[in-house]
Scaffold this motif. Structure first.
Motif, short mmCIF file in Angstrom:
data_model
loop_
_atom_site.label_atom_id
_atom_site.label_comp_id
_atom_site.label_asym_id
_atom_site.label_seq_id
_atom_site.Cartn_x
_atom_site.Cartn_y
_atom_site.Cartn_z
N GLY A 93 0.80 -1.22 0.00
CA GLY A 93 0.00 0.00 0.00
C GLY A 93 0.83 1.26 0.00
O GLY A 93 0.42 2.28 0.54
N LEU A 94 2.02 1.20 -0.61
CA LEU A 94 2.90 2.37 -0.65
C LEU A 94 2.37 3.41 -1.61
O LEU A 94 2.19 3.13 -2.80
N LEU A 95 2.10 4.60 -1.10
CA LEU A 95 1.60 5.71 -1.91
C LEU A 95 2.35 6.97 -1.53
O LEU A 95 2.67 7.19 -0.36
N PRO A 96 2.62 7.84 -2.52
CA PRO A 96 3.30 9.10 -2.19
C PRO A 96 2.34 10.09 -1.54
O PRO A 96 1.16 10.13 -1.88
N ILE A 97 2.86 10.87 -0.62
CA ILE A 97 2.12 11.97 -0.02
C ILE A 97 2.79 13.25 -0.56
O ILE A 97 4.02 13.37 -0.49
N PRO A 98 2.02 14.19 -1.13
CA PRO A 98 2.65 15.43 -1.61
C PRO A 98 3.44 16.11 -0.49
O PRO A 98 3.01 16.09 0.67
N PRO A 99 4.61 16.70 -0.82
CA PRO A 99 5.47 17.29 0.21
C PRO A 99 4.76 18.26 1.16
O PRO A 99 5.03 18.25 2.36
N ASP A 100 3.84 19.06 0.64
CA ASP A 100 3.15 20.02 1.51
C ASP A 100 2.03 19.39 2.34
O ASP A 100 1.40 20.07 3.16
N GLU A 101 1.78 18.09 2.15
CA GLU A 101 0.74 17.40 2.92
C GLU A 101 1.31 16.35 3.89
O GLU A 101 0.56 15.70 4.61
N VAL A 102 2.64 16.17 3.89
CA VAL A 102 3.25 15.21 4.81
C VAL A 102 2.99 15.69 6.24
O VAL A 102 3.22 16.84 6.58
#
Length: 121
Positions: A104-113
């Protein structure tokens, strides 16, 4: 090829005999508990986990969904040690897509981490 995935540091809360099987190669060296010098970069991830889940807070209420959300936020954090890239960005280059889907690896946008105690609120 069949491989088994075990936790990096032989955590005591990992149920005995629990593992995941995948059909590609992965090397996961054993690390002694309480031996931070053997774990390399995993210690940074542990620090992030402890910011979100301070020492003394029980992990009993964690669901797989919450663990995956935490993992995705940690792996989307850009690091100086990775030349400004996130572990997730490097994993896209180095790991099979099947592993990303399975975990379930998904990227999180940098400004939403979110690496704060409010992640699960």
């Amino acid at each position: 090829m069949r491989i088994l995935l075990w936790p990096q540091d032989n955590l005591t809360h990992w149920p005995q005999g629990r593992h995941h099987t995948f059909s590609f190669r992965y090397v996961n060296p054993y690390c002694d508990p309480h031996a931070a010098w053997q774990k390399g970069g995993i210690e940074r991830s542990h620090e992030y986990i402890r910011v979100v889940l301070p020492k003394g807070r029980s992990f009993d209420q964690l669901t797989q969904e919450k663990v995956t959300r935490l993992m995705n936020n940690i792996n989307s954090e850009r690091r100086d040690s990775l030349n400004g890239h996130s572990p997730f960005e490097l994993s896209i280059l180095l790991l099979p897509n099947a592993l990303h889907r399975a975990l379930g690896l998904l990227p999180i946008p940098p400004d939403e981490v979110n690496l704060s105690s409010s992640l699960f609120n």
